[in-house]
Each structure stands twice: as C-alpha cells, then as structure tokens.
Design an enzyme around this catalytic site. Sequence first.
Site, PDB file in Angstrom:
ATOM      1  N   ASP A 254       0.853  -1.712   0.424  1.00  0.00           N
ATOM      2  CA  ASP A 254      -0.356  -0.160  -0.205  1.00  0.00           C
ATOM      3  C   ASP A 254       0.812   1.081   0.367  1.00  0.00           C
ATOM      4  OD1 ASP A 254      -1.988   1.641  -0.060  1.00  0.00           O
ATOM      5  OD2 ASP A 254      -3.294   0.426   1.484  1.00  0.00           O
TER       6      ASP A 254
HETATM    7  C1  BGC Z   1      -5.338   3.062  -0.035  1.00  0.00           C
HETATM    8  C2  BGC Z   1      -5.261   2.346  -1.230  1.00  0.00           C
HETATM    9  C3  BGC Z   1      -5.364   2.608  -2.170  1.00  0.00           C
HETATM   10  C4  BGC Z   1      -3.823   3.674  -2.529  1.00  0.00           C
HETATM   11  C5  BGC Z   1      -3.450   3.719  -3.972  1.00  0.00           C
HETATM   12  C6  BGC Z   1      -4.304   4.066  -0.059  1.00  0.00           C
HETATM   13  O1  BGC Z   1      -3.557   4.775   0.648  1.00  0.00           O
HETATM   14  O2  BGC Z   1      -5.147   2.647   1.507  1.00  0.00           O
HETATM   15  O3  BGC Z   1      -6.751   1.849  -0.642  1.00  0.00           O
HETATM   16  O4  BGC Z   1      -4.771   1.902  -3.347  1.00  0.00           O
HETATM   17  O5  BGC Z   1      -3.731   4.340  -1.404  1.00  0.00           O
HETATM   18  O6  BGC Z   1      -4.426   5.241  -3.881  1.00  0.00           O
END
Ligand code: BGC
Length: 733
Positions: A254
Amino acid sequence: MLTNWAPSVYSRLSLCEGRQHDPETTVSISQDFRIHDFDRRVCRICAELWLIDVKEINRLQHIAVDKSRLHIPILFGFDVIHGYRTVFPVPLGMASSWDPSVEEQAQRLAGQDARAAGIQWTFTPMVDIARDARWGRIVEGAGEDPYLGAAMAMAQVRGFQGATLGPDSVLACVKHYAGYGAAEGGRDYDSSYIPEELFRNVYLPPFHAAAMQGAGSFMSAYMDLNDVPASGNQWLLTDILRGDLGFKGFVVSDAFAVASLVTHGYAADPSDAAYKAVTAGLDMDMASGTYTNNLPKLVADGKVSQAQLDAAVLPILAIKYQLGLFDHPFTDESKVESTLSRPEGLALERKLAARSMVLLRNENKTLPLSKSLKKVAVIGPLADSKSDIEGGWTVEGLFGSGSKSHPVTVLAGIKSALGADAQVTYVVGPDPSKVYLGLLDQLSGKKVLPAPTAAETADWLAKVKAAAADADVVVAVMGETSGMSSESASRAGMELPGMQQQMLEETAQSGKPVVLVLENGRPLDIHWAAEHVPAILESWFPGTEGGNAVADILFGDVNPGGKLPVSWPRTAGQEPLYYNHNLTHEPEDRPSFASRYWDIKSTPLYPFGYGLSYASFKFDNLKLSKANMKTDEATEVSVDVTNTGAVAGDAVGQLYIHQRSGSASRPVRELKGFKRIALKPGETQTLKFTLGQHQLQFWSPQTKVWAVEPSTFDVWAGDDSAAKLHSEFSVAQ
Ligand code: BGC
C-alpha cells in the site's frame, strides 16, 4: 518475448512505483546514464499512478518504450474502485445486491473505460472483511461475510480481467492483504489481532477466492497483523499467499507502507525496511522510494540476492506481457471520450444502483409512492448534493481536473419522476459534516467551523415544519457526506451527523407520510427512525444515476430486492457486530447471566441478509437429498420460494448452516449459499444448493487442517440470517 529475457538484467526496472510522474526526471532518460542514475530514474516510471491525462500517459510511455535502454513499458495504475466516469454504487452498495453479476457488469464497464483512458491496473477489489462499522473503509468492501465476500471478490476480478489477463483487461489488485478490516476499535490503520483460525476461516477466504479467479496482483495492508506489519510479514506474503493460496502474480505495498515499517517500529531504518519487505515477499514498493533508494546497495552488499530480486521482478514483467503492453503500449487518444461517454454506461448504472438498494422499513405500504402526488417536501443536506451521491474514490472527481460526469441527485430524480406539474419544495439544512470538520480543524489547530447557532437551528426547523405541513409526502434524504466513510474516516458514534436527526424528528411531527432515504457508506444509528419513520430505503452512495434509481424505487418502477451485507446495529456500542459469532456460555435469551447489555438488546436492528420488497415471499419444502452422509460426500438442498405478493419481485434465497459439535466451537450460523431470483406474483421456484466439502470444512485450531468433521449440522433457508425454516443432517467419518 519474455522468455528470451534474462530477468537479472531487467530486474532493476520494475521494483518501484512512482506516486506522481516527474517530468524532470522522466524526460531526461537516456541510454547514457551510469547504472546507478539510470536505475533511480527509470525506476520512477516502472509503474505510474494517479495520472489520468491520456496525453501525458502516452508521452511517458513513449519515453519508456522509445528512449529507455530496455524499452520496458510502464504500467499505469489507478484506484478505479467503482467506476471511471460513470460511477457505480460504492462496493458495499453493490454487495447489497446479493448478485455477483452486478459487480461483474459494473467492473467490466469501469475496466473498459479505464483501459480506453490509458489505465491498465486498478487497485480493486477491496475484499477486507469488516465486522465493525465504525471503520470507515467498510464502504469499500462487501461487508462482514466471507462467503458473500468471496463471491463478490471473484465477480470483480472477472469484471476487470475477463477470463484471463489480456490486451483488453485491466489488472485487478486485491487489497488490503490481509486483516486490515479488523483494526482495533474500528480506527483506520490500527493493529489487527486475529487468531490463525479466525484469519483462515473468516478473513482469508475472499483473498483466496480472488487468487483462484486469477487476480494478477495483491496489495499488502498498512497495519500490524499480530505484531508483524503486513507489508513485511513473511508468513502472510510468502507462506500463505504463495504457498497455501498458490498466488503467481505480484504484490505491491500500500502507498508508503514499506517506509512505514520504520514508523511501526519494525524496521530500524529505510534500508532495513527494504530488506524486510523484499525478503518477506513484497515485490513492488508503492510510492515510498524505499526500494529505489536501498535495494541497489542491499544487492551489492549481498544481503539481498540476485535471485530474490529476480523473483520479485519476474511476475511484474510477466503481467506487463500478458496485458499486451509490449505489443500495444500506447493508448488511442481519439477513442477516449467516445468510450467514456457511452450512454449505455448510464443506463447500466441506473439499473445496478436500483438493484443494490435495500428497503429497511415499509409500514402500511407507505412505498411505493404515487406518481400523481402534487406536493412533495424533500428535506436534508444530501438530497441535492452532487458531490456526495457518487460516494468516495471517484476517479475524475478526486484525481482529475474535475469530473465530467453529471450526477443525478435524489431531488433531481424525484422532480424528473413527478414532472413539471408537481410542486417539490426543498429544505437543505446545514452541512452534516460541519461539526466533524470543525473538530478536525480544532485538532489540527486551525480555525473552527462554527456549528449552527440556536437561531439558525430554530430557523431550519421552522422551514422543515412549514414544508412538511404543506406537502402530501415528505422525503428526507439523510446520512453521511461521502468523505465520512472512507479511508481515515472512522467514527466512534454512528448517529445521523449534524442537524439531521432534529430535522427528521420535525418531519415526523407533521403527521404526513415520511420516507427516509439514506445515503451513507456504513450502517448508521437509526433506532429512532426505525420506530417513527414508516419507510426507510438504504441507497448507500448509489452513483451517477443514483437519484433516478432512488426515484425508480420510490415510485414503484423498480421493486427493491437488495439485502444487507452487514448486521445493522441498534447503536455504535454494539460494534463489532456480526451474525456469524459463536454460541456463548449463556445466550442472550436466558433469564439471568445472559450475554447481553443492560440497556439494549444485543441483537442487530436489522439482521445480516435482511431487506424488504413490495412483494412478499414464502420459503417452504426444505429438503435434503441425504440426511446421513460421509465426510467426503455432499447433500443437495432444495427449497421452494413463492411470491405471495401482488407484484413481481426479487427474492434472495439464503442458506445457513451450523455445526453442532467438533474439534472447535463453530458459529451460530454461516452463510453457505445464496441466489437472487425474480418471481412473478404466485410463482414458485425451487432453489438448489450443494453442501459438500467446500461448504462444510473449516480450519480447526486443534487439528490445524481444513477438514469436514463428523457432526450433526443444522440447516436454515430463508430470506435473511434469522431464517426459521430448518432441517438437519449428520456427517460420519
Ligand atoms: C489506500 C489504498 C489505495 C492506495 C493508492 C492507499 O492510501 O489504502 O487502498 O489503493 O492508497 O491510492
């Protein structure tokens, strides 16, 4: 051809993903850089995210393909969560359809749009089981149940990727691996403590199902799982994912999660974080630059082997190849607009949105409303809010230069259904998130937004009273703003925020029929409304055509058939609340020493699987093909469903089991089959389900294996998790 490449040569190219494109570094790529500089610069663009300008996408792709030394195309990724320009209901809403084809159709269209616009990778589906509605990200998943969650996960992977990954697919990314939804106290990012049996029986199945469906990428979660951060957790990323689940794609962290291994107090410094992540089995570092900055030295020092690096890179290259990026790296800019503005997208959205709504209450057949109504009062700040009806995570709205979609609000939907002859009065009321935004301002030391003054409050209530007094029917559209259930958007209380409760109580005093339409991303505390408001429709955040879809249901053009994918609490203090809990030493209905609260029942306000229809359904004739069987056999279950109402409608047949004894206590009920069917008045259909190894086995903390155990099993069939129609069967060794 991929097979002709030496992975070790190419391996440095694909380990990092840029958070934003950086024209300065990307345009200056040339073959003349020393390896170190080359790595640093090219790594920045191996995968690119949050870029939706197709011209820029093509420009960067040209640099990578034409000018970089190894000519490897960039993978462009984005959070296409529930639509690209045409926005479908939030995932929790789509799961409420109890119809996996809803998710599949929506994500297919979203994927086609995304691919046409230059995006080949979406950070979807989110398959985290959420048993605590205080957690704001419950909106992004399919709710609390592993069986329903697995079906919805597979449908989304099929929607994006098709049968196999190819030049027309969008690569799915299954997240957040794993256990993120069990955040303590429902606080986003907080630690999860999940015993192995709970992890395997409840949290893992949707991930497993998505992997079986061929999902090409997984995203590791932010939080600690049993004290080891998910993004540096070898048990999770290698033993379970590659071993037990047989996953062959790649794992991305993530955003910034590799860097966060230091914040967690798990890694000593960024180099240690890169080491711990890559050796745990994490292939790509999203956005933090920790791999770019540290892996070259770790490899040079022999701490990370070339083979480990290759193992991380190969699946990424393989997927770029499968997506057809090497043959067709560029996007046809002339087709973007015509694809994104296809009218069939909006028609599909309206249909799927209506299919996702749940009728929670309908006393005295308040709904459907007549289209010949002459005076309707619409009350509430969400009723005409274009920025809320589509929910969070919208691509163009959030990340682009402004959305080109034109969302239809509930007010607009009601007006268009009633036509120009009807008088529709609207009382908006204050912004419900104001009080929370004020609190956030306070926490960050900024200016505090003022809550409505006593005079303003009285003024709003007077307006509501007057509008209701003059109307034949009142429609209150209330809930949360889209940002209130989202990432980093947990709530300790779940009441209607702002002045909405007061406004709702004012409408009820009018004596007029009141319909409450909810727009929200989590169950809310509506215990007052559940007693005083005759009709309640849960629309979730229903998407671009959401207002028309709500009107379709309010005026009876569509008969609601959605069911809750979560147990709906009476109040936040019951959370975490889920139907598939274990039996207790003293169940709630015992006269004393019962498992219950002093102040409220411990049962939900509305059970998991619940939802009404304008029709009514009878379930009977529950039969099993075998009343006694062996552990490797299966019994076929059949049940008749009859539409006993006066109109056609959809029923969702649900099958639950309970294992009475064994090597571990088993949940009071577990969903093991469901099917949504359309029935004409008087029509009967026989639903058939199989109960065999797949449905009966569980992972026991004592035997530490998946097995069907000899026992007696209860079976219930009906239209929610409190179904009474019962049978039983026995399984012997
Ligand atoms: C979130 C993810 C997301 C990623 C990219 C993160 O903060 O937890 O779910 O896909 O950002 O945008």
